[in-house]
Every structure is written in C-alpha cells, then in structure tokens.
Design a protein around this motif. Structure first.
Motif, PDB file in Angstrom:
ATOM      1  N   LEU A   8      -2.448  10.513  -8.119  1.00  0.00           N
ATOM      2  CA  LEU A   8      -2.436  11.946  -7.873  1.00  0.00           C
ATOM      3  C   LEU A   8      -1.000  12.455  -7.914  1.00  0.00           C
ATOM      4  CD1 LEU A   8      -4.959  12.359  -4.903  1.00  0.00           C
ATOM      5  CD2 LEU A   8      -5.300  13.063  -7.288  1.00  0.00           C
ATOM      6  N   PRO A   9      -0.761  13.578  -8.561  1.00  0.00           N
ATOM      7  CA  PRO A   9       0.605  14.118  -8.624  1.00  0.00           C
ATOM      8  C   PRO A   9       1.043  14.690  -7.287  1.00  0.00           C
ATOM      9  CG  PRO A   9      -0.928  15.627  -9.667  1.00  0.00           C
ATOM     10  CD  PRO A   9      -1.717  14.403  -9.321  1.00  0.00           C
TER      11      PRO A   9
ATOM     12  N   PRO B  37      17.333  -4.623 -17.985  1.00  0.00           N
ATOM     13  CA  PRO B  37      17.589  -4.101 -19.334  1.00  0.00           C
ATOM     14  C   PRO B  37      16.530  -3.144 -19.879  1.00  0.00           C
ATOM     15  CG  PRO B  37      16.924  -6.413 -19.409  1.00  0.00           C
ATOM     16  CD  PRO B  37      17.100  -6.066 -17.969  1.00  0.00           C
ATOM     17  N   HIS B  38      15.441  -2.923 -19.123  1.00  0.00           N
ATOM     18  CA  HIS B  38      14.379  -2.060 -19.642  1.00  0.00           C
ATOM     19  C   HIS B  38      13.976  -0.998 -18.609  1.00  0.00           C
ATOM     20  CE1 HIS B  38      13.988  -4.718 -23.072  1.00  0.00           C
ATOM     21  NE2 HIS B  38      13.868  -5.750 -22.239  1.00  0.00           N
ATOM     22  N   PRO B  39      14.748   0.093 -18.506  1.00  0.00           N
ATOM     23  CA  PRO B  39      14.341   1.196 -17.628  1.00  0.00           C
ATOM     24  C   PRO B  39      13.041   1.816 -18.136  1.00  0.00           C
ATOM     25  CG  PRO B  39      16.211   1.839 -18.995  1.00  0.00           C
ATOM     26  CD  PRO B  39      15.994   0.377 -19.233  1.00  0.00           C
ATOM     27  N   VAL B  40      12.253   2.352 -17.209  1.00  0.00           N
ATOM     28  CA  VAL B  40      10.935   2.893 -17.581  1.00  0.00           C
ATOM     29  C   VAL B  40      10.668   4.192 -16.828  1.00  0.00           C
ATOM     30  CG1 VAL B  40       9.906   0.643 -18.135  1.00  0.00           C
ATOM     31  CG2 VAL B  40       9.818   1.518 -15.778  1.00  0.00           C
ATOM     32  N   PRO B  41       9.715   4.990 -17.312  1.00  0.00           N
ATOM     33  CA  PRO B  41       9.298   6.162 -16.527  1.00  0.00           C
ATOM     34  C   PRO B  41       8.697   5.718 -15.191  1.00  0.00           C
ATOM     35  CG  PRO B  41       8.492   6.310 -18.785  1.00  0.00           C
ATOM     36  CD  PRO B  41       9.027   4.925 -18.614  1.00  0.00           C
ATOM     37  N   LEU B  42       8.839   6.538 -14.189  1.00  0.00           N
ATOM     38  CA  LEU B  42       8.275   6.232 -12.875  1.00  0.00           C
ATOM     39  C   LEU B  42       6.774   5.988 -12.964  1.00  0.00           C
ATOM     40  CD1 LEU B  42       8.358   6.003  -9.815  1.00  0.00           C
ATOM     41  CD2 LEU B  42       8.317   8.492  -9.686  1.00  0.00           C
ATOM     42  N   SER B  43       6.100   6.712 -13.844  1.00  0.00           N
ATOM     43  CA  SER B  43       4.656   6.527 -13.992  1.00  0.00           C
ATOM     44  C   SER B  43       4.311   5.097 -14.394  1.00  0.00           C
ATOM     45  CB  SER B  43       4.092   7.506 -15.030  1.00  0.00           C
ATOM     46  OG  SER B  43       4.724   7.330 -16.288  1.00  0.00           O
ATOM     47  N   GLU B  44       5.187   4.444 -15.152  1.00  0.00           N
ATOM     48  CA  GLU B  44       4.958   3.048 -15.545  1.00  0.00           C
ATOM     49  C   GLU B  44       5.150   2.108 -14.362  1.00  0.00           C
ATOM     50  OE1 GLU B  44       3.884  -0.204 -17.820  1.00  0.00           O
ATOM     51  OE2 GLU B  44       3.643   1.940 -18.227  1.00  0.00           O
TER      52      GLU B  44
ATOM     53  N   GLY C 275       0.527   8.239  -5.203  1.00  0.00           N
ATOM     54  CA  GLY C 275       1.268   9.483  -5.380  1.00  0.00           C
ATOM     55  C   GLY C 275       2.301   9.375  -6.488  1.00  0.00           C
ATOM     56  N   LYS C 276       2.348  10.387  -7.344  1.00  0.00           N
ATOM     57  CA  LYS C 276       3.291  10.408  -8.466  1.00  0.00           C
ATOM     58  C   LYS C 276       4.216  11.599  -8.285  1.00  0.00           C
ATOM     59  CE  LYS C 276       1.891  11.914 -12.420  1.00  0.00           C
ATOM     60  NZ  LYS C 276       1.172  12.070 -13.695  1.00  0.00           N
ATOM     61  N   PRO C 277       5.468  11.368  -7.839  1.00  0.00           N
ATOM     62  CA  PRO C 277       6.397  12.479  -7.612  1.00  0.00           C
ATOM     63  C   PRO C 277       6.708  13.247  -8.889  1.00  0.00           C
ATOM     64  CG  PRO C 277       7.175  10.469  -6.553  1.00  0.00           C
ATOM     65  CD  PRO C 277       6.046  10.076  -7.449  1.00  0.00           C
ATOM     66  N   GLY C 278       6.493  14.540  -8.866  1.00  0.00           N
ATOM     67  CA  GLY C 278       6.814  15.373 -10.020  1.00  0.00           C
ATOM     68  C   GLY C 278       5.985  15.005 -11.234  1.00  0.00           C
ATOM     69  N   SER C 279       6.626  15.011 -12.394  1.00  0.00           N
ATOM     70  CA  SER C 279       5.932  14.712 -13.651  1.00  0.00           C
ATOM     71  C   SER C 279       5.622  13.231 -13.807  1.00  0.00           C
ATOM     72  CB  SER C 279       6.790  15.174 -14.841  1.00  0.00           C
ATOM     73  OG  SER C 279       7.953  14.348 -14.944  1.00  0.00           O
ATOM     74  N   GLY C 280       6.403  12.388 -13.132  1.00  0.00           N
ATOM     75  CA  GLY C 280       6.255  10.943 -13.311  1.00  0.00           C
ATOM     76  C   GLY C 280       6.959  10.430 -14.554  1.00  0.00           C
ATOM     77  N   GLN C 281       7.505  11.329 -15.357  1.00  0.00           N
ATOM     78  CA  GLN C 281       8.176  10.925 -16.594  1.00  0.00           C
ATOM     79  C   GLN C 281       9.666  10.674 -16.399  1.00  0.00           C
ATOM     80  OE1 GLN C 281       6.346  10.098 -19.356  1.00  0.00           O
ATOM     81  NE2 GLN C 281       4.816  10.427 -17.743  1.00  0.00           N
ATOM     82  N   GLN C 282      10.167  10.919 -15.189  1.00  0.00           N
ATOM     83  CA  GLN C 282      11.584  10.660 -14.937  1.00  0.00           C
ATOM     84  C   GLN C 282      11.866   9.153 -15.070  1.00  0.00           C
ATOM     85  OE1 GLN C 282       9.258  11.839 -12.828  1.00  0.00           O
ATOM     86  NE2 GLN C 282       9.891  11.715 -10.682  1.00  0.00           N
ATOM     87  N   ILE C 283      12.977   8.817 -15.732  1.00  0.00           N
ATOM     88  CA  ILE C 283      13.315   7.428 -16.012  1.00  0.00           C
ATOM     89  C   ILE C 283      13.929   6.777 -14.780  1.00  0.00           C
ATOM     90  CG2 ILE C 283      14.655   5.855 -17.453  1.00  0.00           C
ATOM     91  CD1 ILE C 283      12.403   7.280 -18.935  1.00  0.00           C
ATOM     92  N   TYR C 284      13.394   5.620 -14.409  1.00  0.00           N
ATOM     93  CA  TYR C 284      13.904   4.834 -13.288  1.00  0.00           C
ATOM     94  C   TYR C 284      14.637   3.614 -13.834  1.00  0.00           C
ATOM     95  CZ  TYR C 284      12.076   6.977  -9.016  1.00  0.00           C
ATOM     96  OH  TYR C 284      11.873   7.808  -7.939  1.00  0.00           O
TER      97      TYR C 284
END
Length: 306
Positions: free
Chosen positions: A255-256, A232-239, A194-203
């Motif tokens: 799946l979104p 030191p390397h935040p990433v999109p949730l999708s990553e 499962g990918k919450p929302g767009s998945g592009q939010q930075i974690y």
C-alpha cells in the motif's frame, strides 16, 4: 578479496552501535585485538577492552595507551533516531565533530599511535545530486550534505598529522537488528507493506556484513581517500520491498504511503526517505573488494534465510 591473516590491533569509536558492534564481533572472530571506546561506564569494569571516553570533554581514559593501532571511527548520534529539531540537528553535527577531535587529541599526544584511520561518512554527502554519483561529485547545501562535509573535514585534520586516512561514505545499511530494515518491515508484521511515496526513489544500500568487511578492507589495507560504501546494484525502493515480501512477509499487501503523510510524520527528515540517490561502487571494486551480497535479492535472502 580479504585474504589478510596477520593479527592486528583495532580501536573502534562508536563500537557499540549497529554497525560497530557487528564489526567488533567480526574482528574478534578473526583473532584481532579490539578496543572499543565507550561512554557506557557501567560496562567498563567487566571488559578490559571497553575504554571510557568523554567526547564532550575531549578525553580518553588516561590509563589507556596503545601502539600500532588501526582506528575505525563510527561515532555519532543516529541520524534517523529522532525528529530533526534544531537541537537534534546540532547534536548530530557536534557528536561527529567532537568524536574526531577527541581522537585527534589522543593521537597528537601519543596516547593512540595510529597506523591508519578509517572514518565513516554517509552518502547523504551527495544531497539531492542526480545521476550515478562518484566520490568526486560535490554535495549541496542540504542538512546531511553539509553535515557530512564537516565530518569529513574533521577526519582530514587527522590525515594532516601524517596518519593515512580513508573515508567510507556509507549507504543504507540493511541488517535485521537495526538500520533501515526494521522501519521497512514494521507494518509488514501487520500485513501491510507500506511504500513511501512513489517507491521509485533509488536506494543505494549495503548489507551489514559487507559494510563491516569493507571497513576492515580499507583499514587493514591502509587505503587512502574516499570510498563509497554501497553495493554495486542500487535499486528502487519498491524492489527492496518486493524482495522483503518475497522472503519474509509474502502475505503483506503493498500500500502506498502518500508523500504528504511522510512529511507530516517525519518533518524535514522525510526528504531523506523520499529522495533518490544512485551511488557508484566502482572505485572500491577496482581496489579488489569482493561483495558477498552484491544484489538486493542476495542480501534479503541471506538476512531471512541464514
């Protein structure tokens, strides 16, 4: 670097939680003496290093007195454990303040002679701020931001008593036995990533072992000030999800999960799942801290391939 070898005494408030219990094990493995403040009275008789406290009453067992102690405060009700009702939000705030007030009282009366206080906060402090967030950035009026501000103010009250104090604004902690990872992997066990929302939010994440090492680093080094406890390397949730699938659930299908569904399921808490928070680790790096797991791939591969 963590080249310190001198044996020390630590008092951990919140030492039975996800981060605290791991920190406890690390410190003990290094040969340090560790006392854990606990409300779990049934466990107290079986360990001389479990010390009873009641933060609602503001007391620590009268028989407990300690000198030259490094105090690490992680106490507080879990932010993501329950839906954010008004009652739960009050509990989240009050549990943090009462823990620090209890420590302040114990230090004030000499029950705990503190060499240093390292107190947790969270990157929720930054609220919905955008850009690469340094420790000097201000937050906003969102619930977690205002909670963290009160939390930090309570810690600074102890600093005003002359105790050197550092605050660790902890990011999204990744470990197999708690934190964010079980929530991300629950559906993967059934073949759905499962990918919450767009998945592009930075974690802005951090490995469990690294956050414990950082708390030790700040404490034993008697650092003063605010430090972001993030890798030191935040990433999109999708990553993050991609790496989990790669190392643990390769047959799960991405799946979104629509934003509206997340909002219905989590209520107000959904804002924390869907927002981006890009937090800088520059300050702790300039202090000489060395991450074992600086990238999300190093983190996830370690967690699933020890």
């Amino acid at each position: 670097m963590l080249n310190f070898v001198i044996m020390a005494t630590f008092v951990i408030a919140g030492g039975t939680g996800f981060v605290g219990s791991h920190l406890h094990k690390i410190l003990q493995s290094m040969g340090h003496t560790v006392y854990v403040l606990s409300t779990r009275t049934k466990d107290i008789p079986f360990s001389k290093h479990l010390i009873y406290w009641d933060t609602e009453k503001g007391i620590i067992d009268d028989s407990f007195h300690i000198k030259n102690a490094h105090v690490i405060n992680l106490a507080g009700a879990g932010v993501a454990d329950k839906r954010w009702t008004e009652e739960r939000k009050k509990e989240i705030v009050q549990s943090r303040l009462s823990s620090l007030y209890t420590l302040e009282k114990a230090i004030q009366k000499g029950q705990i002679e503190a060499l240093h206080l390292c107190s947790a906060s969270a990157i929720g402090y930054y609220g919905f701020s955008q850009g690469l967030l340094q420790e000097t950035h201000t937050g906003d009026d969102s619930f977690l931001s205002t909670t963290c501000k009160k939390w930090e103010e309570a810690a600074w009250s102890i600093a005003e008593m002359g105790v050197p104090t550092s605050i660790a604004r902890i990011g999204i902690v990744l470990g197999k036995d708690g934190g964010a990872l079980p929530a991300l992997t629950n559906s993967m066990k059934w073949g759905i990533a499962g990918k919450p929302g767009s998945g592009q939010q930075i974690y802005s994440w951090i490995h469990l072992h690294d956050v414990c090492r950082m708390l030790y680093f700040l404490s034993i080094g008697q650092k003063v000030g605010i430090y972001n406890a993030v890798a030191p390397h935040p990433v999109p949730l999708s990553e993050v999800i991609k790496q989990i699938r790669k190392y643990a659930y390769p047959y799960s299908i991405p799946l979104p999960a629509p934003e509206w569904a997340i909002k219905v399921l989590l209520g107000e808490m959904s804002t924390e799942v869907l927002k981006s928070t890009q937090v800088s680790a520059h300050k702790i790096l300039t202090e000489g801290f060395d991450f074992f797991y600086p990238t999300i791939e190093a983190c996830i591969s370690h967690l699933y391939h020890k």
